[in-house]
Scaffold this active site. Sequence first.
Site, PDB file in Angstrom:
ATOM      1  N   ASN A  23      -7.339 -10.485  -2.240  1.00 17.05           N
ATOM      2  CA  ASN A  23      -6.435  -9.674  -1.406  1.00 17.05           C
ATOM      3  C   ASN A  23      -6.518 -10.051   0.064  1.00 17.05           C
ATOM      4  O   ASN A  23      -7.613 -10.050   0.652  1.00 17.05           O
ATOM      5  CB  ASN A  23      -6.826  -8.198  -1.517  1.00 17.05           C
ATOM      6  CG  ASN A  23      -6.389  -7.574  -2.828  1.00 17.05           C
ATOM      7  OD1 ASN A  23      -5.985  -8.264  -3.746  1.00 17.05           O
ATOM      8  ND2 ASN A  23      -6.467  -6.262  -2.900  1.00 17.05           N
ATOM      9  N   ASP A  35      -0.968  -1.520  -4.095  1.00 15.63           N
ATOM     10  CA  ASP A  35      -2.336  -1.705  -3.607  1.00 15.63           C
ATOM     11  C   ASP A  35      -2.958  -0.323  -3.324  1.00 15.63           C
ATOM     12  O   ASP A  35      -2.350   0.503  -2.640  1.00 15.63           O
ATOM     13  CB  ASP A  35      -2.240  -2.531  -2.303  1.00 15.63           C
ATOM     14  CG  ASP A  35      -3.576  -3.042  -1.812  1.00 15.63           C
ATOM     15  OD1 ASP A  35      -4.499  -3.171  -2.625  1.00 15.63           O
ATOM     16  OD2 ASP A  35      -3.664  -3.338  -0.596  1.00 15.63           O
ATOM     17  N   HIS A  36      -4.135  -0.069  -3.856  1.00 17.97           N
ATOM     18  CA  HIS A  36      -4.863   1.187  -3.606  1.00 17.97           C
ATOM     19  C   HIS A  36      -4.064   2.453  -3.921  1.00 17.97           C
ATOM     20  O   HIS A  36      -4.009   3.373  -3.095  1.00 17.97           O
ATOM     21  CB  HIS A  36      -5.357   1.249  -2.157  1.00 17.97           C
ATOM     22  CG  HIS A  36      -6.401   0.223  -1.840  1.00 17.97           C
ATOM     23  ND1 HIS A  36      -7.723   0.341  -2.233  1.00 17.97           N
ATOM     24  CD2 HIS A  36      -6.313  -0.967  -1.214  1.00 17.97           C
ATOM     25  CE1 HIS A  36      -8.396  -0.733  -1.846  1.00 17.97           C
ATOM     26  NE2 HIS A  36      -7.559  -1.544  -1.227  1.00 17.97           N
ATOM     27  N   SER A  69      -5.274  -8.524   6.481  1.00 22.12           N
ATOM     28  CA  SER A  69      -5.618  -8.619   7.910  1.00 22.12           C
ATOM     29  C   SER A  69      -5.280  -9.978   8.523  1.00 22.12           C
ATOM     30  O   SER A  69      -4.807 -10.035   9.662  1.00 22.12           O
ATOM     31  CB  SER A  69      -7.108  -8.323   8.113  1.00 22.12           C
ATOM     32  OG  SER A  69      -7.372  -6.983   7.773  1.00 22.12           O
ATOM     33  N   SER A  89       0.853  -1.183   0.000  1.00 22.00           N
ATOM     34  CA  SER A  89       0.000   0.000   0.000  1.00 22.00           C
ATOM     35  C   SER A  89       0.896   1.242   0.000  1.00 22.00           C
ATOM     36  O   SER A  89       2.114   1.140   0.186  1.00 22.00           O
ATOM     37  CB  SER A  89      -0.881  -0.001   1.239  1.00 22.00           C
ATOM     38  OG  SER A  89      -0.051   0.127   2.396  1.00 22.00           O
ATOM     39  N   ASP A 115      -7.079   3.387  -7.540  1.00 25.21           N
ATOM     40  CA  ASP A 115      -8.368   3.277  -6.865  1.00 25.21           C
ATOM     41  C   ASP A 115      -9.103   4.612  -6.933  1.00 25.21           C
ATOM     42  O   ASP A 115      -8.942   5.481  -6.089  1.00 25.21           O
ATOM     43  CB  ASP A 115      -8.145   2.849  -5.408  1.00 25.21           C
ATOM     44  CG  ASP A 115      -9.462   2.655  -4.667  1.00 25.21           C
ATOM     45  OD1 ASP A 115     -10.526   2.951  -5.251  1.00 25.21           O
ATOM     46  OD2 ASP A 115      -9.416   2.220  -3.502  1.00 25.21           O
ATOM     47  N   HIS A 170     -12.591  -3.860   4.303  1.00 25.78           N
ATOM     48  CA  HIS A 170     -11.218  -4.008   4.811  1.00 25.78           C
ATOM     49  C   HIS A 170     -11.201  -4.180   6.329  1.00 25.78           C
ATOM     50  O   HIS A 170     -12.124  -3.750   7.014  1.00 25.78           O
ATOM     51  CB  HIS A 170     -10.382  -2.782   4.438  1.00 25.78           C
ATOM     52  CG  HIS A 170     -10.107  -2.695   2.971  1.00 25.78           C
ATOM     53  ND1 HIS A 170     -10.676  -1.742   2.155  1.00 25.78           N
ATOM     54  CD2 HIS A 170      -9.336  -3.459   2.167  1.00 25.78           C
ATOM     55  CE1 HIS A 170     -10.254  -1.931   0.913  1.00 25.78           C
ATOM     56  NE2 HIS A 170      -9.442  -2.961   0.892  1.00 25.78           N
ATOM     57  N   GLY A 171     -10.128  -4.794   6.826  1.00 26.39           N
ATOM     58  CA  GLY A 171      -9.907  -4.847   8.266  1.00 26.39           C
ATOM     59  C   GLY A 171     -10.445  -6.109   8.921  1.00 26.39           C
ATOM     60  O   GLY A 171     -10.857  -7.067   8.253  1.00 26.39           O
ATOM     61  N   GLU A 207     -11.065   0.106  -9.967  1.00 31.62           N
ATOM     62  CA  GLU A 207     -12.119  -0.303  -9.027  1.00 31.62           C
ATOM     63  C   GLU A 207     -13.414   0.452  -9.292  1.00 31.62           C
ATOM     64  O   GLU A 207     -13.428   1.653  -9.526  1.00 31.62           O
ATOM     65  CB  GLU A 207     -11.680  -0.075  -7.564  1.00 31.62           C
ATOM     66  CG  GLU A 207     -12.790  -0.440  -6.576  1.00 31.62           C
ATOM     67  CD  GLU A 207     -12.321  -0.696  -5.141  1.00 31.62           C
ATOM     68  OE1 GLU A 207     -11.116  -0.931  -4.938  1.00 31.62           O
ATOM     69  OE2 GLU A 207     -13.174  -0.666  -4.239  1.00 31.62           O
TER      70      GLU A 207
HETATM   71  P1  13P Z   1      -8.311  -7.563   4.378  1.00 32.40           P
HETATM   72  O1  13P Z   1      -8.293  -6.414   5.333  1.00 32.40           O
HETATM   73  O2  13P Z   1      -9.595  -8.306   4.415  1.00 32.40           O
HETATM   74  O3  13P Z   1      -7.148  -8.471   4.552  1.00 32.40           O
HETATM   75  O4  13P Z   1      -8.205  -6.951   2.881  1.00 32.40           O
HETATM   76  C1  13P Z   1      -6.970  -6.568   2.341  1.00 32.40           C
HETATM   77  C2  13P Z   1      -7.088  -5.785   1.083  1.00 32.40           C
HETATM   78  O5  13P Z   1      -8.127  -5.710   0.439  1.00 32.40           O
HETATM   79  C3  13P Z   1      -5.882  -5.095   0.617  1.00 32.40           C
HETATM   80  O6  13P Z   1      -6.128  -4.315  -0.507  1.00 32.40           O
HETATM   81  O1  G3H Z   2      -6.414  -2.305   1.699  1.00 30.89           O
HETATM   82  C1  G3H Z   2      -5.628  -1.901   2.532  1.00 30.89           C
HETATM   83  C2  G3H Z   2      -4.507  -2.763   2.980  1.00 30.89           C
HETATM   84  O2  G3H Z   2      -4.940  -3.648   3.981  1.00 30.89           O
HETATM   85  C3  G3H Z   2      -3.316  -1.936   3.360  1.00 30.89           C
HETATM   86  O3  G3H Z   2      -3.490  -1.263   4.548  1.00 30.89           O
HETATM   87  O4  G3H Z   2      -2.892   1.131   4.137  1.00 30.89           O
HETATM   88  O5  G3H Z   2      -2.746   0.136   6.433  1.00 30.89           O
HETATM   89  O6  G3H Z   2      -1.091  -0.498   4.671  1.00 30.89           O
HETATM   90  P1  G3H Z   2      -2.500  -0.040   4.971  1.00 30.89           P
HETATM   91 ZN    ZN Z   3      -8.067  -3.425  -0.591  1.00 33.80          ZN
END
Ligand code: 13P
Ligand code: G3H
Ligand code: ZN
Length: 326
Positions: free
Chosen positions: A271, A96-97, A274, A59, A118, A192-193, A148
């Site tokens: 993905n 990611d994102h 968590s 990320s 994103d 997420h989370g 997305e």
């Molecule tokens: P989780 O928080 O469910 O692991 O999702 C991770 C994610 O989508 C990272 O982009």
């Molecule tokens: O989708 C988000 C990922 O879980 C990354 O999280 O921005 O805290 O690194 P982060």
């Molecule tokens: Zn994500």
Amino acid sequence: MGNTVHFSDLGLVNTREIFRKAVGGGYAIPAYNFNNLEQLQAIVVACVETSSPVIIQVSKGARNYANETMLRHMAQGAVAMATEMGSKIPIVLHLDHGDSFELCKSCVDSGFSSVMIDGSHLPYEENIALTKKVVDYAHARDVSVEGELGVLAGIEDEVSAEHSTYTQPEEVEDFVAKTGVDSLAISIGTSHGAFKFRLKEGESVPPLRFDILEEIERRLPGFPIVLHGASSVVQEYVELINAYGGHMEGAVGVPEEQLRRAAASAVCKINIDSDGRLAVTAKVREYLAKNPGEFDPRKYLGEARNELVRLIKHKNQAVLGSAGKA
Ligand code: 13P
Ligand code: G3H
Ligand code: ZN
């Protein structure tokens, strides 16, 4: 730019071939987030030992945490380590994102083989314009792009997000045609989370919106779909965390059967962040509680790394179906 490096020089691959095989083969490629050495070592060991292709993803926050130059060398090290272990598994380094063109460009220029832009929170036309700009830059360098549509629900805005933020299937063909993305992240009920659903006593996790997924698949046959927020929130870890001083009561995720069903469909990238965080936290808490005199990080991080290897092998073998597909 003197510092520019192409992903092929790092031994990485883009997503084209692995997604083509995954969509045709009814399995999903795991995308594991990482930001430190032990996480990356565990991903490499587990994916080599299960012979699975893998997407290692960072990320924006992880990139800031680990330092972009360090990251590039870590990714190169991951490829070298896998090769030395006697396996040439395909490894993708993915952003990611990504939240801006500049960040995506910087990742492309520093050796990423795939980026996500994103724009899901933007008005539709702005999402298209931003995504297309990233695609034009990335594709000129053979780098893959994930876009997305639809915003993942957050537990706090559960009520308003419930219906309004799922991906609208009517938009997907137009979005893909106008942007040229290689894959599309969708919103079908994950978030997420570690607190994905707020359940009352006796309630079980509601099913994902497979009807929306099926409609998207009908409109975009064979097109790679991405599922974010796909951790199962392994209860064994939540219990360990709570037993050793943590407070994560009510943490719950997506059941494995639902992920298996998604992986067998057009979903070809899943993905997971968590679950890895929970595994590390559970094992570090347990180890330190049981060994109060220990202060060598290799001891407790080593325990965490071993657990991550077990977790990732299980995901590849029993949930995503990517084992044996390298
Ligand atoms: P989780 O928080 O469910 O692991 O999702 C991770 C994610 O989508 C990272 O982009
Ligand atoms: O989708 C988000 C990922 O879980 C990354 O999280 O921005 O805290 O690194 P982060
Ligand atoms: Zn994500």
